[in-house]
Design an enzyme around this catalytic site. Structure first.
Site, PDB file in Angstrom:
ATOM      1  N   HIS A  29     -36.314  20.709  13.817  1.00 46.93           N
ATOM      2  CA  HIS A  29     -35.215  21.090  14.721  1.00 46.93           C
ATOM      3  C   HIS A  29     -35.863  21.988  15.750  1.00 46.93           C
ATOM      4  O   HIS A  29     -36.635  22.872  15.381  1.00 46.93           O
ATOM      5  CB  HIS A  29     -34.161  21.981  14.064  1.00 46.93           C
ATOM      6  CG  HIS A  29     -33.531  21.469  12.821  1.00 46.93           C
ATOM      7  ND1 HIS A  29     -32.197  21.165  12.761  1.00 46.93           N
ATOM      8  CD2 HIS A  29     -34.009  21.238  11.590  1.00 46.93           C
ATOM      9  CE1 HIS A  29     -31.896  20.788  11.536  1.00 46.93           C
ATOM     10  NE2 HIS A  29     -32.969  20.820  10.801  1.00 46.93           N
ATOM     11  N   LYS A  35     -39.243  28.787  10.284  1.00 48.16           N
ATOM     12  CA  LYS A  35     -39.140  28.569  11.730  1.00 48.16           C
ATOM     13  C   LYS A  35     -40.049  29.488  12.520  1.00 48.16           C
ATOM     14  O   LYS A  35     -40.479  30.540  12.041  1.00 48.16           O
ATOM     15  CB  LYS A  35     -37.693  28.762  12.172  1.00 48.16           C
ATOM     16  CG  LYS A  35     -37.134  30.137  11.819  1.00 48.16           C
ATOM     17  CD  LYS A  35     -35.723  30.321  12.369  1.00 48.16           C
ATOM     18  CE  LYS A  35     -35.234  31.737  12.113  1.00 48.16           C
ATOM     19  NZ  LYS A  35     -34.013  32.068  12.825  1.00 48.16           N
ATOM     20  N   ASP A  78     -30.885  20.968  22.343  1.00 43.82           N
ATOM     21  CA  ASP A  78     -31.288  20.743  20.966  1.00 43.82           C
ATOM     22  C   ASP A  78     -32.001  19.406  20.809  1.00 43.82           C
ATOM     23  O   ASP A  78     -31.629  18.432  21.444  1.00 43.82           O
ATOM     24  CB  ASP A  78     -30.006  20.725  20.119  1.00 43.82           C
ATOM     25  CG  ASP A  78     -30.286  21.061  18.666  1.00 43.82           C
ATOM     26  OD1 ASP A  78     -31.446  21.344  18.327  1.00 43.82           O
ATOM     27  OD2 ASP A  78     -29.321  21.041  17.884  1.00 43.82           O
ATOM     28  N   HIS A 115     -34.081  16.899  17.660  1.00 44.50           N
ATOM     29  CA  HIS A 115     -34.582  16.696  16.308  1.00 44.50           C
ATOM     30  C   HIS A 115     -35.697  15.674  16.377  1.00 44.50           C
ATOM     31  O   HIS A 115     -35.495  14.584  16.914  1.00 44.50           O
ATOM     32  CB  HIS A 115     -33.455  16.243  15.393  1.00 44.50           C
ATOM     33  CG  HIS A 115     -32.429  17.327  15.211  1.00 44.50           C
ATOM     34  ND1 HIS A 115     -31.318  17.423  16.006  1.00 44.50           N
ATOM     35  CD2 HIS A 115     -32.411  18.394  14.380  1.00 44.50           C
ATOM     36  CE1 HIS A 115     -30.640  18.505  15.654  1.00 44.50           C
ATOM     37  NE2 HIS A 115     -31.272  19.111  14.680  1.00 44.50           N
ATOM     38  N   GLN A 151     -26.597  24.113  23.152  1.00 44.34           N
ATOM     39  CA  GLN A 151     -28.023  24.180  22.873  1.00 44.34           C
ATOM     40  C   GLN A 151     -28.752  23.019  23.538  1.00 44.34           C
ATOM     41  O   GLN A 151     -28.212  21.919  23.621  1.00 44.34           O
ATOM     42  CB  GLN A 151     -28.254  24.074  21.370  1.00 44.34           C
ATOM     43  CG  GLN A 151     -27.700  25.222  20.571  1.00 44.34           C
ATOM     44  CD  GLN A 151     -27.930  25.020  19.096  1.00 44.34           C
ATOM     45  OE1 GLN A 151     -27.481  24.022  18.527  1.00 44.34           O
ATOM     46  NE2 GLN A 151     -28.624  25.945  18.465  1.00 44.34           N
ATOM     47  N   ARG A 194     -19.607  28.543  16.567  1.00 44.17           N
ATOM     48  CA  ARG A 194     -19.941  29.286  15.361  1.00 44.17           C
ATOM     49  C   ARG A 194     -19.051  30.509  15.272  1.00 44.17           C
ATOM     50  O   ARG A 194     -18.828  31.190  16.271  1.00 44.17           O
ATOM     51  CB  ARG A 194     -21.406  29.744  15.386  1.00 44.17           C
ATOM     52  CG  ARG A 194     -22.360  28.588  15.342  1.00 44.17           C
ATOM     53  CD  ARG A 194     -23.800  29.076  15.270  1.00 44.17           C
ATOM     54  NE  ARG A 194     -24.693  27.932  15.372  1.00 44.17           N
ATOM     55  CZ  ARG A 194     -26.012  28.020  15.438  1.00 44.17           C
ATOM     56  NH1 ARG A 194     -26.591  29.214  15.407  1.00 44.17           N
ATOM     57  NH2 ARG A 194     -26.756  26.943  15.527  1.00 44.17           N
ATOM     58  N   CYS A 225     -27.318  18.482  14.316  1.00 44.86           N
ATOM     59  CA  CYS A 225     -28.213  17.578  13.599  1.00 44.86           C
ATOM     60  C   CYS A 225     -27.549  16.364  12.964  1.00 44.86           C
ATOM     61  O   CYS A 225     -28.162  15.299  12.873  1.00 44.86           O
ATOM     62  CB  CYS A 225     -29.023  18.330  12.547  1.00 44.86           C
ATOM     63  SG  CYS A 225     -28.248  19.786  11.898  1.00 44.86           S
TER      64      CYS A 225
END
Length: 638
Positions: free
Chosen positions: A513, A467, A386, A388, A384, A366, A337
């Site tokens: 997200h 979420k 991913d 936003h 990911q 991670r 992000c």
RNA sequence: GCCAGCGUAGCUCAGACGGCAGAGCAACUGAUUUGUAAUCAGUGGGUCGGGGGUUCGAUUCCCUUCGCUGGCUCCA
């Protein structure tokens, strides 16, 4: 004294009887219920009860047979009590905690002077069989909590005392079979003899009440079924599931491997696996661009200062890796992000620009605890899909619904079934209560408007917002979070992101997200098990293999290889001087969708006879026809 | 991280009281020119996951470390 009252079997009120107080089993007998010995319990006026229980008022009865879902549940629970009794007889001083029924079986958690081991299981099983053969009835009694506490304290069963204290009930029920008495709501099967088929499967550590600061108990898992045949069938299903295991299939199909010398939780992608990833990623990019997303790309390491600003340092530090460059501390990104925030903030944004949808195939690291790592499904480095989305508050609902539709469309491409969960505010989190409320409501509203069924997962949200999680199942039925849609009101604020609205004033955008596949690694793990490694043509890293019958056919084979490859069809050749049956076998084991077998006939007539992975041959055709056929199949993503 | 199990050739697995480590498949070489799931023969291949200890001697026993699997906890 007791007056007569009516009883009847549910659905048969006209065949009822007038009786005086009697046991449920007697009542079932009188009412001529079939197959009495197969009844585990009974529903009396809607409440599940032991069949040893007594009827004293007008009752509607419903037998619960052992092979029904509820019956199996009761059977499994009773089997766990039998296991606890066996353990107490075998291991003096062992203390019992809880032992529920679960999917397909049961477990019981024990506290003993040493951890239980797998080699203890046969002994426990043997003792259980003795208990079952002894045909011991399960009997229920109720007493006050204080009496129960006194009883369990005298038995040294401190965990039970704690449970009763926490229950805070006036009265509790106990169940006894033979020498063993347990705190239990019930109901139970009438006698131990009803357990016809069980097997202890594994031992595992489990924290008392799931709290890692409390005692580590020994959990013994078992499975139980109504009869031996069902148990065998279940074991057979497990065997079949094991054949789909991506941890085995992945290296076998030469998709990826892990290497001790690389480190835990790190995947090395071999050519075929890298191709599969690439296909998925290309597909993803197309699908995102189609839906108005813009491609962006941020660096892997960013200054620690920035992670402090975002709140990750405060809330996510334990999962992050840090390094130092020229005396500056940097954090390796666990999420994508930050760069996206900076991109948005790089210029003045108008309400006309919103929503902004930034998409990145972002590779994150991670620190997952070593014990949780698992094949491709839980790793320490993953990519990911991913994005936003920054939008005006009144666009939030539409954007969430858009993502939900997106997820459905993509899951349908793979024929995946999935479950949805909404997770609410966790203890360790940032942001105001109002924002959390707003976000949670927005998610629920979007789900309801899209008519999607969901479950609520209290306290399981991300630290920055609530979420929606989309869960897929692996071959063994374990659920894995893939897609997720998360609201975030905090990050736009921390980065002071604004847009100029119609009123000429600065306003705060809200952020979503979201990932669709989730992590490419995890998704591929589930995908391998979903297809058992036999990918549809559009996904298959190798779509076609050309097999020659003899060396005479190589020239035409080469020509064909060039022609098909030039059409962007992923093709391999096997021109070795080997028997055709061997080449077919090997291509079959590689699970390649199409084989083209080239013999003298094909050479002379300049055509192909495709063999499908199913083993079926298609009719002889021209190479162009085959190219059309497979191209069409890929286009339809069949 | 915690509990349990596991780690022998590229793969699937044997093995041993503590005394030169084995098979099948794969690989390599040769023969074979083959029509839809394994052609035949020969050859090479191992620090028995790594390190330390006990011992005359350890792949085997002990300790430790790395990795994997199943759970617990945690998350895409």
């Amino acid at each position: 004294m007791a007056k007569g009252f009516d009883i009847h079997i549910k659905g048969h009120p006209s065949e009822g009887l007038k009786v005086e107080p009697l046991s449920i089993s007697e009542a079932l007998n009188l009412l001529k219920v079939k197959n009495i010995e197969g009844i585990a319990a009974a529903r009396v006026n809607g409440v599940l009860r032991d069949i040893s229980g007594t009827l004293e008022t007008e009752s509607e009865l419903e037998p619960v047979y052992i092979n029904s879902d509820e019956g199996l549940d009761i059977l499994r629970h009773s089997t766990s009590h039998i296991m606890a009794m066996a353990a107490k007889e075998l291991f003096p001083g062992i203390r019992v905690t809880i032992g529920p029924s679960i999917q397909d079986g049961f477990y019981y958690d024990f506290d003993y002077e040493r951890p239980l081991r797998e080699e203890d299981l046969p002994d426990i099983e043997k003792k259980m069989k003795e208990i079952i053969a002894a045909d011991l009835p399960f009997s229920r009694r109720e007493l006050s909590s204080s009496e129960a506490i006194e009883f369990f304290r005298s038995e040294g069963e401190d965990y039970k005392v704690e449970l009763i204290n926490d229950l805070g009930a006036e009265r509790v029920s106990l169940y006894t079979q033979g020498t063993f008495t347990d705190l239990c709501r019930g109901p139970h099967i009438p006698s131990t003899k009803m357990v016809k088929a069980f097997h202890l499967t594994k031992v595992a550590g489990a924290y008392w009440r799931g709290d890692e600061n409390r005692a580590m108990l020994s959990r013994v898992y078992g499975i139980a079924f109504a009869d031996r045949k069902s148990l065998q069938q279940h074991l057979h299903r497990l065997e079949e599931a094991r054949k789909r295991n991506h941890v085995k299939l992945g290296p076998q199909l030469d998709l990826f491997n892990t290497y001790d010398e690389v480190g835990a939780g790190m995947i090395v992608w071999h050519p075929k696996g890298a191709m599969l990833r690439h296909i998925l990623e290309e597909f993803e990019i197309q699908e995102h661009v189609k839906r108005g997303y813009e491609l962006v790309k941020g660096p892997t390491i960013l200054k620690t200062e920035l992670w402090k600003k975002s709140g990750h340092f405060e809330n996510y530090r334990d999962n992050m890796y840090f390094t130092t460059i020229d005396d500056n501390s940097y954090g390796i990104k666990p999420m994508n992000c930050l760069s996206h925030m900076l991109i948005y903030g790089s210029k003045i944004r108008s309400y006309r620009d919103l929503p902004k949808r930034y998409f990145e195939l972002g590779t994150v690291h991670r620190h997952e605890r070593s014990g949780v790592l698992h094949g491709l499904l839980r790793v320490r480095e993953f990519t990911q899909d991913d994005a936003h989305i920054l939008c005006a508050p009144d666009q939030l609902n539409g954007e969430i619904k858009g993502v939900l539709d997106f997820v459905k469309e993509i899951m349908d491409v793979f024929n995946f079934e999935y479950e949805l969960e909404i997770s609410t505010r966790p203890e360790k989190s940032i942001g105001t209560d109002e924002d959390w409320e707003l976000g949670t409501t927005a998610l629920i509203k979007a789900m309801e408007e899209n008519h999607l069924p969901y479950e609520i997962n209290e306290g399981d949200g991300a630290f920055y917002g609530p979420k929606i999680d989309v869960k897929l199942k692996d071959a063994l039925g374990r659920k894995w979070q893939c897609a997720t849609i998360q609201c975030d009101f905090t990050l736009p604020e921390r980065f002071n992101l604004v847009y100029i609205d119609r009123d000429g004033q600065k306003h705060r955008p809200v952020m979503i997200h979201r990932v669709v596949l989730g992590a490419i690694e995890r998704f591929i793990g589930v995908l391998i098990e979903h297809y058992a490694g036999a990918f549809p043509a559009w996904l298959a890293p190798v779509q076609v293999k050309i097999l020659t019958v003899t060396d005479r056919n190589i020239d035409f084979g080469e020509k064909l290889l060039a022609e098909i490859t030039s059409m962007n069809i992923r093709t391999e050749a096997d021109f070795r001087n080997e028997k055709l049956s061997l080449k077919v076998r090997e291509a079959q084991l590689e699970k390649i969708p199409y084989m083209l077998i080239i013999g003298d006939k094909e050479c002379e007539e300049e055509g192909v006879t495709p063999r499908q992975r199913s083993g079926q041959n298609l009719p002889f055709m021209k190479p162009e026809e085959f190219i059309d056929l497979i191209s069409d199949e890929c286009k339809q993503r069949r």
